[in-house]
Write a protein that holds these residues in place. Structure first.
Motif, mmCIF file in Angstrom:
data_model
loop_
_atom_site.group_PDB
_atom_site.id
_atom_site.type_symbol
_atom_site.label_atom_id
_atom_site.label_comp_id
_atom_site.label_asym_id
_atom_site.label_seq_id
_atom_site.Cartn_x
_atom_site.Cartn_y
_atom_site.Cartn_z
ATOM 1 N N ALA A 1 -8.589 27.388 6.927
ATOM 2 C CA ALA A 1 -7.514 27.330 7.008
ATOM 3 C C ALA A 1 -7.361 26.893 8.029
ATOM 4 C CB ALA A 1 -7.059 27.272 5.677
ATOM 5 N N ALA A 2 -6.007 26.824 9.121
ATOM 6 C CA ALA A 2 -5.832 26.595 9.754
ATOM 7 C C ALA A 2 -5.318 27.789 10.515
ATOM 8 C CB ALA A 2 -4.004 25.409 9.640
ATOM 9 N N THR A 3 -5.118 28.516 9.405
ATOM 10 C CA THR A 3 -4.794 30.340 9.809
ATOM 11 C C THR A 3 -5.797 31.248 9.790
ATOM 12 O OG1 THR A 3 -3.406 30.691 7.461
ATOM 13 C CG2 THR A 3 -1.728 29.894 9.068
ATOM 14 N N GLY A 4 -6.572 30.890 9.629
ATOM 15 C CA GLY A 4 -7.827 31.295 9.422
ATOM 16 C C GLY A 4 -8.361 32.725 10.657
ATOM 17 N N PRO A 5 -8.710 31.808 11.524
ATOM 18 C CA PRO A 5 -9.262 32.524 12.384
ATOM 19 C C PRO A 5 -8.106 33.370 13.239
ATOM 20 C CG PRO A 5 -10.038 29.982 12.773
ATOM 21 C CD PRO A 5 -8.501 29.798 11.478
ATOM 22 N N ALA A 6 -7.019 33.120 13.306
ATOM 23 C CA ALA A 6 -6.208 33.850 13.724
ATOM 24 C C ALA A 6 -6.427 36.076 12.892
ATOM 25 C CB ALA A 6 -4.850 34.046 14.188
ATOM 26 N N PHE B 1 -8.018 40.944 10.713
ATOM 27 C CA PHE B 1 -8.765 41.896 10.558
ATOM 28 C C PHE B 1 -9.880 42.829 10.815
ATOM 29 C CE2 PHE B 1 -11.752 42.338 6.748
ATOM 30 C CZ PHE B 1 -10.578 42.709 5.766
ATOM 31 N N TRP B 2 -10.873 41.752 11.313
ATOM 32 C CA TRP B 2 -11.782 42.083 12.170
ATOM 33 C C TRP B 2 -11.429 43.428 13.693
ATOM 34 C CZ3 TRP B 2 -15.289 43.624 9.269
ATOM 35 C CH2 TRP B 2 -15.759 42.782 8.240
ATOM 36 N N ASP B 3 -9.776 43.539 14.088
ATOM 37 C CA ASP B 3 -9.966 44.041 14.672
ATOM 38 C C ASP B 3 -9.800 45.427 14.320
ATOM 39 O OD1 ASP B 3 -10.149 42.363 17.360
ATOM 40 O OD2 ASP B 3 -8.068 41.798 17.383
ATOM 41 N N LYS C 1 -0.359 42.565 7.616
ATOM 42 C CA LYS C 1 0.066 41.146 7.589
ATOM 43 C C LYS C 1 -0.797 40.256 7.382
ATOM 44 C CE LYS C 1 4.324 43.623 6.422
ATOM 45 N NZ LYS C 1 5.703 43.906 6.793
ATOM 46 N N PRO C 2 -1.144 39.388 6.174
ATOM 47 C CA PRO C 2 -2.011 37.933 5.728
ATOM 48 C C PRO C 2 -0.562 36.880 6.025
ATOM 49 C CG PRO C 2 -1.983 38.444 3.824
ATOM 50 C CD PRO C 2 -0.751 39.958 4.739
ATOM 51 N N PRO C 3 -1.240 35.930 6.455
ATOM 52 C CA PRO C 3 -0.901 34.589 7.105
ATOM 53 C C PRO C 3 -0.234 34.456 5.339
ATOM 54 C CG PRO C 3 -3.173 34.279 7.115
ATOM 55 C CD PRO C 3 -2.420 35.605 6.639
ATOM 56 N N VAL C 4 0.703 33.430 5.117
ATOM 57 C CA VAL C 4 1.664 32.970 3.559
ATOM 58 C C VAL C 4 0.863 31.327 3.490
ATOM 59 C CG1 VAL C 4 3.322 31.860 2.565
ATOM 60 C CG2 VAL C 4 4.095 33.914 4.020
#
Length: 130
Positions: A35-40, A45-47, A110-113
């Motif tokens: 999704a659009a917010t997935g890569p960010a 998350f991985w950092d 905190k994840p994107p909505v």
């Protein structure tokens, strides 16, 4: 008589397979990643997760020696405040269950909505490279 009982049991059996909740959760997570917010979010998350995940995997292998180092997939839902919920693994080897147990105690960014969802799905494919 035996064939009538067998026939009755077969007729009462469900005609459609049950939904594979684990596979559905993996698919939801992959869609969230794309999704659009997935890569960010994946970067955040991985950092936060990369080194602790590696250290946890090494510790779980060591504590379960001789360890089954089969690949496994971990799925979880990350709550709006960053806590993992409904953590599950497939294939549930002792190493995979050990990793899942430790993963369950971590806190993430905190994840994107996402529209229509309160928790953010995540999946991690884990392989041990010699």
């Amino acid at each position: 008589m035996f064939s009538l009982i067998t026939l009755a049991l077969l007729m009462g059996a469900p005609q459609t397979p049950a939904v594979d909740d684990f596979s559905t959760r993996v698919t939801r997570a992959k869609l969230a990643e794309g999704a659009a917010t997935g890569p960010a979010y994946q970067k955040l998350f991985w950092d936060k997760t990369g080194n602790p995940m590696t250290d946890t995997l090494k510790g779980c292998i060591k504590s379960n020696a001789p360890a089954d180092k089969s690949p496994f997939t971990l799925v979880a839902d990350i709550s709006p405040d960053g806590h993992p919920l409904r953590v599950d693994v497939r294939v549930p080897t002792p190493v995979a269950k050990c990793v899942a147990g430790q993963f369950s105690a971590w806190t993430f960014p905190k994840p994107p909505v996402q529209t229509g969802q309160t928790d953010y799905p995540i999946e991690i494919d884990v392989s041990v490279v010699p």
